[in-house]
Design a protein around this motif. Structure first.
Motif, short mmCIF file in Angstrom:
data_model
loop_
_atom_site.label_atom_id
_atom_site.label_comp_id
_atom_site.label_asym_id
_atom_site.label_seq_id
_atom_site.Cartn_x
_atom_site.Cartn_y
_atom_site.Cartn_z
N PRO A 35 1.51 105.10 27.56
CA PRO A 35 1.46 104.64 25.92
C PRO A 35 1.42 103.07 25.86
N PRO A 36 0.89 102.66 25.05
CA PRO A 36 0.70 101.14 24.82
C PRO A 36 2.08 100.52 24.84
N ILE A 37 2.05 99.46 25.47
CA ILE A 37 3.57 98.74 25.68
C ILE A 37 3.73 98.02 24.29
N PRO A 38 4.64 97.75 23.59
CA PRO A 38 4.84 97.14 22.52
C PRO A 38 4.77 95.55 22.99
N HIS A 39 4.18 94.81 21.96
CA HIS A 39 4.06 93.58 22.13
C HIS A 39 5.08 92.69 21.34
N ASP A 40 5.82 91.74 22.04
CA ASP A 40 6.73 91.00 21.15
C ASP A 40 6.09 89.66 20.97
N TYR A 41 5.71 89.32 19.57
CA TYR A 41 4.95 88.14 18.97
C TYR A 41 6.07 87.05 19.16
N CYS A 42 5.71 85.75 19.62
CA CYS A 42 6.46 84.64 19.71
C CYS A 42 6.51 83.77 18.58
N CYS A 43 5.27 83.99 17.88
CA CYS A 43 5.00 83.02 16.69
C CYS A 43 4.88 83.85 15.68
N LYS A 44 5.78 83.42 14.50
CA LYS A 44 5.63 83.92 13.26
C LYS A 44 4.56 83.68 12.44
N PRO A 45 4.18 84.58 11.45
CA PRO A 45 2.88 84.16 10.52
C PRO A 45 3.23 82.57 10.05
N PHE A 46 2.04 81.91 9.90
CA PHE A 46 2.17 80.55 9.34
C PHE A 46 0.68 80.21 8.60
N SER A 47 0.79 79.31 7.71
CA SER A 47 -0.42 78.86 7.03
C SER A 47 -0.37 77.22 7.28
N PHE A 48 -1.76 76.84 7.21
CA PHE A 48 -1.99 75.41 7.08
C PHE A 48 -3.17 75.05 6.29
N LYS A 49 -3.07 73.75 6.03
CA LYS A 49 -4.07 73.14 5.23
C LYS A 49 -4.76 72.13 5.82
N ILE A 50 -6.23 72.13 5.73
CA ILE A 50 -7.00 71.08 6.50
C ILE A 50 -7.79 70.30 5.12
N ARG A 51 -7.68 68.95 5.12
CA ARG A 51 -8.28 68.24 4.36
C ARG A 51 -9.57 67.81 4.84
N MET A 52 -10.83 68.20 4.37
CA MET A 52 -12.07 67.61 5.06
C MET A 52 -12.83 66.73 3.95
N THR A 53 -13.51 65.60 4.52
CA THR A 53 -14.17 64.65 3.78
C THR A 53 -15.72 64.44 4.45
N PHE A 54 -16.72 64.83 3.54
CA PHE A 54 -18.06 64.77 4.17
C PHE A 54 -18.67 63.58 3.66
N THR A 55 -19.25 62.51 4.41
CA THR A 55 -19.96 61.64 3.75
C THR A 55 -21.13 61.50 4.38
N ASP A 56 -22.22 60.96 3.57
CA ASP A 56 -23.65 60.74 3.87
C ASP A 56 -23.81 59.41 3.57
#
Length: 108
Positions: A35-56
């Motif tokens: 049977p599949p071995i259960p996996h213990d996740y060490c990182c809890k769900p998280f979210s982050f934001k990226i601010r991007m600036t495009f310049t011509d």
């Protein structure tokens, strides 16, 4: 390096690779699929934001146009919960990788 290649190419690299990282030996013979071995996740769900600036910038009169992209990772929080067996696995992996790097260095 061989262990890492096997882990990258297959979800289940096999008992030999598992034995390298595991604190509990993995049996080498089996009569039925395990049977599949259960996996213990060490990182809890998280979210982050990226601010991007495009310049011509068009400083020339010809078709050449320079574009720039700047990305800024805004502050965020990651919770990592390591269980004792995960810490042992990490230590084993780190030591194996350092040893492999030393062997690779001696071969070149």
């Amino acid at each position: 390096a061989d262990a890492m290649q096997a882990m990258m190419s297959s979800m289940d690299p096999g008992p030999d690779i598992h034995n390298l990282f595991s604190t509990i030996p993995v049996p080498t013979t089996s009569t039925s699929p395990s049977p599949p071995i259960p996996h213990d996740y060490c990182c809890k769900p998280f979210s982050f934001k990226i601010r991007m600036t495009f310049t011509d910038t068009n400083t020339t009169t010809g078709p050449e146009k320079e574009s720039y992209c700047q990305a800024e990772l805004l502050p965020f929080h990651i919770d990592i919960d390591l269980l004792p067996h995960q810490q042992r696995q990490y230590s084993k992996l780190r030591n194996i990788m350092i040893s492999q790097q030393r062997i690779d260095t001696m071969l070149h």
